[in-house]
Design an enzyme around this catalytic site. Structure first.
Site, PDB file in Angstrom:
ATOM      1  N   ASP A   1      38.862 -39.200  19.549  1.00 37.53           N
ATOM      2  CA  ASP A   1      40.268 -39.106  19.940  1.00 37.53           C
ATOM      3  C   ASP A   1      40.578 -37.759  20.572  1.00 37.53           C
ATOM      4  OD1 ASP A   1      40.835 -41.632  18.954  1.00 37.53           O
ATOM      5  OD2 ASP A   1      41.462 -40.892  16.986  1.00 37.53           O
TER       6      ASP A   1
ATOM      7  N   TYR B   1      30.309 -37.198  10.682  1.00 37.23           N
ATOM      8  CA  TYR B   1      31.362 -36.260  11.067  1.00 37.23           C
ATOM      9  C   TYR B   1      31.487 -35.164  10.016  1.00 37.23           C
ATOM     10  CZ  TYR B   1      33.333 -39.362  14.687  1.00 37.23           C
ATOM     11  OH  TYR B   1      33.536 -40.128  15.809  1.00 37.23           O
TER      12      TYR B   1
END
EC number: 5.4.99.12
Length: 284
Positions: free
Chosen positions: A63, A124
Site C-alpha cells: 500500500d 513483514y
C-alpha cells in the site's frame, strides 16, 4: 489457470527494494500518481529502447507508504531483447530509476515461476518505539511512535491466539470476490537494545490491511487498553471491530518472500489460484 510464458519470451525474476514514503503504493493507478510499478516499467522500457512497455507481476502489492527490502517481481521479455540487455540491465536501471527504488537482481526465472502465485510466504516487519521522547529523527520514516509504554510480553501472549489458518475477515478490508482465509505462520515481537519493538509477521499471503490491523490490535493490548485475549475474540467474531485501528503505513516493511524448490514452483503456482475455504466450510 495456465501461466505459460509466450513463445519467444523469457520470464525474468527481479529482486528489489524501495522506500515507500513518496509512492502511492506498488500498483499503477489512474491519474498520474507515482507508483513503484510505474517507475520500474517506465525505466525498463527506456533502458531497453523497447517500442512498448512490459507489465510486472509482483509478490506483494504494498500500500501507499509501505516499504520493501525483499520484494520480488517478474516480467516476460522478448528473448532477443533479454539476450541483448541482460549483462548491463542492472547498471542501466540503476542509472535511470529514482533513488528510492533499486533493483538488485535480474535473472532468468526457473520454469513454473510466478512472483505472486509461486510464493509460499511473505515476511513483514513492523517497527515501533514507545520512547517518551519520540522517534530517532533518522528513523522517523520507518518507525511508528506509540506514546504509551508497551508490554511486549502481553503482546506476544495475545499474538499466539492468532496463529494458524483462520478467516481474518475481522482484520482485513473486504474486497469483492476475494477470500480472507489466510495461514498466519509467525507473529512475534522483540524489543532491541535501542528500545525499538519489531513485530515479525509471516503468512502464506495477506489480505488488504491485515498486517497493520493486527499490529493495531496488539498495540491496544501492549498499552493496557485491552486484555491479551481480546485480539483472539475479535478474530473469532469474524467482523470488523471499530476498536481495531489500522496503524500508519510507514512502520511496515516487506522483508522477504519465500518460494519452494524449483521443481515445486509450477504446482504451487496452480494451487495458490484456488479459492480457499476452511475445513468443514461449504464451498459456496
Amino acid at each position: 489457470m495456465a501461466d505459460e510464458v509466450e513463445p519467444g519470451f523469457v520470464r525474468v525474476r527481479l529482486d528489489l527494494s524501495y522506500d515507500g514514503r513518496e509512492f502511492s503504493g506498488w500498483a499503477k493507478q489512474a491519474g498520474g500518481r507515482r507508483t513503484v510499478q510505474g517507475e520500474i516499467e517506465d525505466a525498463l522500457r527506456v533502458v531497453t529502447r523497447a517500442e512498448r512497455g512490459f507489465e510486472l507481476t509482483v509478490a506483494g502489492r504494498t500500500d501507499s507508504g509501505v516499504h520493501a527490502r525483499g520484494q520480488v517481481a517478474h516480467v516476460d521479455l522478448p528473448a532477443a531483447l533479454w539476450a541483448e540487455h541482460r549483462e548491463k540491465l542492472l547498471k542501466r536501471l540503476a542509472g535511470r530509476l529514482p533513488k528510492d527504488v533499486r533493483i538488485w537482481r535480474a535473472d532468468e526465472a526457473p520454469g513454473g515461476f510466478n512472483a505472486r502465485f509461486s510464493a509460499i510466504w511473505r515476511r513483514y516487519a513492523y517497527r515501533i518505539t514507545d520512547h517518551p521522547g519520540g522517534v530517532d529523527p533518522l528513523l522517523r520514516g520507518h518507525v511508528l511512535w506509540h506514546d504509551w509504554p508497551l508490554d511486549v510480553a502481553a503482546m506476544n501472549e495475545a499474538a499466539r491466539a492468532l496463529l494458524g489458518e483462520h478467516d481474518f475477515a475481522a482484520y482485513c478490508k473486504k474486497r469483492e470476490g476475494a477470500t480472507t482465509i489466510r495461514t498466519l505462520q509467525e507473529l512475534s515481537l522483540v524489543r532491541d537494545a535501542d528500545g525499538i519493538v519489531t513485530a515479525t509477521v509471516r503468512a502464506d499471503a495477506f489480505c488488504h490491511n491485515m498486517v497493520r490491523s493486527l499490529i493495531g490490535a496488539l498495540l491496544f493490548v501492549g498499552d493496557g487498553h485491552r486484555e491479551p485475549d481480546w485480539p483472539g475474540r475479535v478474530l473469532a467474531a469474524g467482523v470488523r471491530d471499530s476498536a481495531v485501528h489500522v496503524v500508519r503505513p510507514h512502520g511496515l516493511t516487506l522483508e522477504e518472500v519465500g518460494y519452494p524448490a524449483d521443481e515445486l514452483l509450477a504446482a504451487r503456482n496452480l494451487e495458490a489460484r484456488n479459492r480457499r475455504t476452511l475445513p468443514g466450510a461449504g464451498c459456496c
